[in-house]
Design a protein around this motif. Structure first.
Motif, short mmCIF file in Angstrom:
data_model
loop_
_atom_site.label_atom_id
_atom_site.label_comp_id
_atom_site.label_asym_id
_atom_site.label_seq_id
_atom_site.Cartn_x
_atom_site.Cartn_y
_atom_site.Cartn_z
N GLN A 30 7.77 -7.59 7.98
CA GLN A 30 7.41 -6.40 8.74
C GLN A 30 8.38 -5.30 8.33
O GLN A 30 9.59 -5.44 8.48
CB GLN A 30 7.51 -6.65 10.24
N MET A 31 7.84 -4.22 7.80
CA MET A 31 8.65 -3.13 7.27
C MET A 31 8.42 -1.89 8.13
O MET A 31 7.31 -1.36 8.15
CB MET A 31 8.25 -2.86 5.82
N ASN A 32 9.44 -1.47 8.82
CA ASN A 32 9.36 -0.28 9.67
C ASN A 32 10.30 0.80 9.17
O ASN A 32 11.19 0.53 8.36
CB ASN A 32 9.72 -0.65 11.11
N LEU B 244 4.55 -1.11 7.22
CA LEU B 244 3.65 -2.01 6.50
C LEU B 244 4.05 -3.44 6.84
O LEU B 244 5.22 -3.71 7.16
CB LEU B 244 3.75 -1.81 4.99
N ARG B 245 3.09 -4.35 6.73
CA ARG B 245 3.38 -5.76 6.93
C ARG B 245 2.90 -6.53 5.71
O ARG B 245 1.70 -6.52 5.41
CB ARG B 245 2.70 -6.30 8.18
N LEU B 246 3.83 -7.17 5.05
CA LEU B 246 3.52 -7.96 3.87
C LEU B 246 3.34 -9.42 4.25
O LEU B 246 3.97 -9.92 5.18
CB LEU B 246 4.63 -7.84 2.83
N GLY C 159 0.82 -1.20 0.00
CA GLY C 159 0.00 0.00 0.00
C GLY C 159 0.85 1.24 0.00
O GLY C 159 2.05 1.19 -0.29
N LEU C 160 0.21 2.33 0.33
CA LEU C 160 0.89 3.62 0.39
C LEU C 160 1.23 3.93 1.84
O LEU C 160 0.37 3.83 2.72
CB LEU C 160 -0.01 4.71 -0.18
N ALA C 161 2.48 4.28 2.08
CA ALA C 161 2.92 4.63 3.43
C ALA C 161 3.72 5.92 3.38
O ALA C 161 4.32 6.25 2.35
CB ALA C 161 3.77 3.51 4.02
N GLN C 162 3.73 6.61 4.47
CA GLN C 162 4.53 7.82 4.57
C GLN C 162 5.93 7.48 5.04
O GLN C 162 6.17 6.42 5.62
CB GLN C 162 3.89 8.80 5.55
N PHE C 163 6.85 8.40 4.80
CA PHE C 163 8.22 8.24 5.28
C PHE C 163 8.18 7.98 6.79
O PHE C 163 7.53 8.69 7.53
CB PHE C 163 9.00 9.51 4.98
N GLY C 164 8.86 6.91 7.22
CA GLY C 164 8.89 6.55 8.63
C GLY C 164 7.77 5.63 9.06
O GLY C 164 7.74 5.19 10.21
N GLY C 165 6.86 5.33 8.15
CA GLY C 165 5.73 4.48 8.47
C GLY C 165 6.07 3.00 8.41
O GLY C 165 7.23 2.61 8.22
N GLY D 107 17.83 -3.98 10.30
CA GLY D 107 17.40 -3.18 11.43
C GLY D 107 16.05 -2.52 11.25
O GLY D 107 15.46 -2.00 12.22
N ARG D 108 15.54 -2.50 10.03
CA ARG D 108 14.23 -1.88 9.77
C ARG D 108 13.18 -2.91 9.38
O ARG D 108 12.00 -2.74 9.69
CB ARG D 108 14.34 -0.85 8.65
N PHE D 109 13.59 -3.94 8.67
CA PHE D 109 12.67 -4.98 8.20
C PHE D 109 12.90 -6.25 9.02
O PHE D 109 14.02 -6.52 9.47
CB PHE D 109 12.92 -5.30 6.74
N ALA D 110 11.83 -7.04 9.17
CA ALA D 110 11.93 -8.32 9.86
C ALA D 110 11.13 -9.35 9.09
O ALA D 110 9.92 -9.18 8.89
CB ALA D 110 11.43 -8.21 11.29
#
Length: 124
Positions: A82-84, A18-20, A10-16, A66-69
């Motif tokens: 998980q994308m942070n 999403l979970r695929l 989907g659409l996310a803002q910078f720093g947001g 460090g950002r994705f899991a």
């Protein structure tokens, strides 16, 4: 027949965040290492993250470390990403696939066929 069905983009803002999800079928899922790949506009599809068959070992490209899991549920034949702390450069279509078991090819897709992917767009 191997089937890979990605969802959650989907659409996310910078720093947001999403979970695929990727639902797999047609092969012995719990025997395979699995991975996520990204194809940015106008670029080749590249490896992003991988997880071994048991879920005990993971592998990430430096840009997402460090950002994705990545995780998996073998009972559900599903892997997750998980994308942070998302960045605009994370934008692209995300695909899942099995991975080769050998060290030389551990970041290479095993199956020739791919799913439809899920679009991730990160705005700045």
């Amino acid at each position: 027949e191997v089937q890979l069905v990605e969802s959650g983009g989907g659409l996310a803002q910078f720093g947001g965040s999403l979970r695929l999800s990727c639902a797999a079928s047609g092969f012995a899922f719990s025997n395979y290492n699995m991975g996520w790949f990204r194809q940015a506009p106008g670029k080749e599809r590249v490896f992003v993250a991988g997880i071994d068959w048991s879920g005990s070992r993971t592998d990430y490209v430096e840009s997402v470390e460090g950002r994705f899991a990545i995780s998996r549920d073998n009972a559900e034949n599903t892997i997750y990403l998980q994308m942070n702390s998302l960045k605009p450069e994370d934008t692209g279509v995300y695909y899942c696939n099995a991975l080769w078991h050998t060290d030389e090819r551990k970041r290479k897709a095993f199956f020739i066929s791919w799913g439809q992917g899920t679009q991730v767009t990160v705005s700045s």
